[in-house]
Design an enzyme around this catalytic site. Structure first.
Site, PDB file in Angstrom:
ATOM      1  CG  HIS A  85     -82.729 -52.025  18.420  1.00  0.00           C
ATOM      2  ND1 HIS A  85     -81.764 -50.586  18.333  1.00  0.00           N
ATOM      3  CD2 HIS A  85     -82.575 -52.875  17.270  1.00  0.00           C
ATOM      4  CE1 HIS A  85     -81.160 -51.336  16.798  1.00  0.00           C
ATOM      5  NE2 HIS A  85     -81.881 -52.318  16.177  1.00  0.00           N
ATOM      6  CD  GLU A  86     -84.292 -56.902  17.783  1.00  0.00           C
ATOM      7  OE1 GLU A  86     -84.526 -56.594  16.622  1.00  0.00           O
ATOM      8  OE2 GLU A  86     -82.623 -56.735  17.481  1.00  0.00           O
ATOM      9  CG  HIS A 117     -85.891 -53.228  13.931  1.00  0.00           C
ATOM     10  ND1 HIS A 117     -85.953 -52.817  12.914  1.00  0.00           N
ATOM     11  CD2 HIS A 117     -85.310 -54.105  14.546  1.00  0.00           C
ATOM     12  CE1 HIS A 117     -84.573 -52.523  12.860  1.00  0.00           C
ATOM     13  NE2 HIS A 117     -84.373 -53.095  14.006  1.00  0.00           N
ATOM     14  CD  GLU A 176     -81.021 -50.673  12.832  1.00  0.00           C
ATOM     15  OE1 GLU A 176     -81.106 -51.796  13.295  1.00  0.00           O
ATOM     16  OE2 GLU A 176     -80.158 -50.437  13.913  1.00  0.00           O
TER      17      GLU A 176
END
Lengths: 498, 498
Positions: A265-266, A269, A295
């Site tokens: 997830h990170e 980003h 997001e």
């Protein structure tokens, strides 16, 4: 002499603002990752000083004059878009009196501190009055910004996270989800019950091994360790600057399942930040578009690309090698069932992708009601519990697992929550468009080759930065403005057909 | 209304300057310890922006006016001393035209880059012309600062590292060392030869074990890990801010001998920073006094306290436990002989405390001659080699081990070298005064109790910060201004009598 002296001066000023903001970003990263507790006061002084200097640079009288003069310099292309972003930043910065900024900052600190106590004791009454004062001030903020930006008060707050975000659009999209998700959830849970429980992999899961596995996954996704790091912290986030992106995670020796998905997830980003165009570095036009696009990038990696059977097949092999384990728990199909487990739950941050939007819809509804005054702060716990019952069919046993679970409101962030679910929808829409454009993407992911996917994102999302709005980016990339349909189709395919 | 409005405004401005300087310090630390190489350009932009902002804050026209007005506000005590430090900072900042600052910065970057190549290839001619240009500009800098400060040009540069440093004093002290050290060195080497070689401890020396040992040593010396960290870097230094001191080291798996002493040296610096008075935090009066005092604190710990038989007895036990080793190499007496080994050598940073001053005397002589124009840059290699022969009795085999070994000049630092040896003298003088005041100190060190020593330093050095000058601090703490006698006495005791 330059034909655009006012714009030149503004660009020089925003270059400086960007460097200061990058400095603050790095210091904030250090604060959460490395700083010993005794350094807190000095760090707060450093960050406050940088913040005040940025505000002074942005609100100096000559900026308004230069923005006016630059309007007449007939800019085109990225410089025109950049000027529009400068005006937006200036409007936000000058909308509030310094007395209100100060009052908001104090109320926020006080409210956050009381919230920590209230959550620990599961007692909303501890924070109630501070929260009421905080909401009163946020209402003032919203009114002042609405006047400056020409929007509704809620949209003025939303604009701080998602530039140009529209309440009408959110209402329409959320209404669709609210109609579709509850019956979908029933069907998913019924189907899931027929299949029995997945088998949890058994450890040990040494931190050193998880570190190596995390790095391998990040490198596979395209993270460049020459331009970033992976470190550890209590509440993982992605920080730093585009040329030095700092991903953080938390290792749990009792399991790797959630940790590795957090890293992915990170990394989503991080890839967005890293993919921002180098030519526009240090200018507002070169920044990420907003929290919806951000997001969308993390959820595209986490939910769309990496909870796919193709990627889980790969991960299964890597995890078995890394932890030296074998057996049914480590089979791709079992991992797939673990990673697509759905449940009605109390806590947003632990929710699966089917129920998550319902948590967000509730929060969006409640924060709008508090801002408009339709909901008194004292009525929040009841309204929360009623909403949970309506939307998710469960009632939190206490406020710690209810309206006290998230820091956002208590920290002063109103207008942020919807971006999570708008981002989830954008993620599905972008991923489907990417696969239409490059049909080989799913198969490439199964081979650990993320280049086709990331290449498409670089061109269609990352490289566009803030040169246009979220809807325009989506329109150009996917052929349509933001819609709930791809997200709902994704959920049906994954949870009812797979 | 305040009776001291001008001073109040100045103190607010210097508080802001201090926060920016702290921010730069932390970013500089990160750059050397953690930053991936791809982050270099963005970091340079952040640091340059902070530096320009500091310069603007310090040289704004209203500062000169406020300094003038504050003079009439009849300050006393720390505020008067603080004002004097503000004036000094202002004088340094305003002495140079921005064209000269810019030229110095560019020449420095160019010269340093060429120096790296020249050193790698042991070819001075590569950097010669850039260095000549650099020295020409530094001469301009020295002249401009001399006019502003009312000193000689060399003293104006020295003042940037050691406020109030005097050439006459340095000449007198260095003449004494130059007369005493060569015969002393002969005697030490003759005596050492009679004793044969110490036995080197044999490994393995795992990094993880060295980390634990280093932390133990730092904690014993009084380092507070709640207000600082120990990390790893290529060229160890002590960075950060007084409330968050960042010590760095480099571990070498082939041995722990030098590494642990490096940690002790940096911890001496760290204890000074940490001991600066909290009441004066963020004001110039609360900063460390200068490089002589700073180096005195690192060398006091490294050379005076921790190469003593008392401490080495302690270290011998800890090291044996840590590495699980036994035997003659690990005996305190053998360690003492390792840690007091003397040799005529080419490289300053590897030199022992007996020969080190001779390296410094050579550099001080040559940089003064280059600044005055008595020595052309093209003549540096020959002058260097002649000086090494005269002072140390050895001739470097090439310029990499000669005049190219240190970064300082090529990086623009002229006037810095003497502070190393002035610091070594101050260290001996302070340590002897501390032991006179608290005769139990050596025995306490042998028990691992550094509280009496550090307590004395807190009171007599750290807590005084910049409220008075180096000589005044030494006079109050030791009864005498800086002198070579205690240092020479220390060398004779340790190397000819022990």
């Amino acid at each position: 002499m330059s034909a655009t002296p006012a714009t030149d001066a503004l660009e020089a000023r925003f270059r400086r603002l960007s460097a200061l903001s990058g400095a603050s970003g790095m210091l904030g990263w250090d604060q959460h990752v490395l700083m010993p507790s005794g350094g807190a006061e000095a760090r707060a002084e450093q960050l406050a000083t940088l913040s005040v200097l940025r505000h002074e640079l942005l609100t100096a009288p000559e900026v308004a004059d230069a923005l006016e003069a630059a309007w007449a310099e007939s800019l085109t292309g990225w410089r025109a878009a950049n000027l529009a972003e400068m005006r937006r930043a200036h409007a936000h910065a000058t909308a509030l009196s310094s007395a209100l900024v100060d009052a908001l900052s104090r109320a926020g600190s006080r409210c956050e501190a009381l919230w920590r106590e209230a959550r620990a004791k599961a007692d909303f009454s501890i924070v109630r009055d501070a929260m009421a004062e905080q909401i009163r001030l946020i209402r003032e903020e919203a009114d002042a910004k609405a006047a400056a930006l020409g929007t509704t008060p809620y949209e003025a707050l939303l604009d701080g996270y998602e530039p140009g975000g529209s309440v009408a659009k959110i209402e329409a999209l959320f209404a669709e989800l609210e109609a579709e998700l509850p019956p979908l959830l029933d069907a998913v849970l019924e189907r899931q019950a027929r299949h029995g429980e997945p088998v949890p992999p058994e450890g040990p899961f040494p931190v050193a091994t998880q570190r190596i596995l995390s790095r391998r996954v990040m490198e596979t996704l395209g993270f460049d360790f020459n331009h970033g790091r992976l470190d550890e912290t209590l509440h993982p986030f992605c920080g730093g600057v585009p040329d030095d992106v700092r991903v953080t995670t938390r290792y749990d020796e009792t399991g790797f399942i959630n940790g590795i998905m957090g890293v992915i997830h990170e990394t989503g980003h991080a890839l967005y930040e890293r993919g921002l165009p180098a030519d526009w570095r240090n200018q507002p036009v070169g920044e990420s578009r907003g929290m919806v696009m951000h997001e969308s990038q993390s959820l595209l990696m986490e939910m769309q690309a990496c909870r796919s059977p193709a990627f889980l097949g790969l991960l299964s092999g890597w995890a078995r090698t890394a932890f030296g384990a074998e057996g049914p728990a480590w089979e791709p199909e079992n991992l797939r069932r673990i990673y697509t487990r759905v449940a009605r739950s109390f806590i947003r941050v632990e929710a699966d992708e089917v129920t998550y939007p319902l948590h967000v819809i509730l929060r969006t509804r409640l924060e709008r009601a508090m801002l408009s005054g339709d909901l008194e702060v004292s009525g929040l716990p009841d309204a929360w519990n009623d909403g949970m019952r309506d939307l998710l069919g469960v009632t939190p046993p206490d406020d710690a697992r209810g309206c006290l679970q998230d820091i956002h409101w208590y920290d002063g962030a109103v207008g942020y929550f919807p971006t999570y679910t708008l981002g989830a929808m954008a993620a599905a829409q972008l991923f489907q468009a990417a696969v239409r454009a490059e049909p080989g993407i799913p198969e490439a992911i199964g081979r650990g080759d993320f280049a086709p996917l990331v290449g498409w994102l670089r061109e269609n999302v990352h490289g566009v930065a803030s040169s246009t709005g979220t809807e325009a980016i989506l329109k150009a990339a996917t052929g349509a403005e933001l819609s709930a349909a791809p997200f709902l189709a994704h959920l049906k395919t994954r949870y009812l057909e797979a």
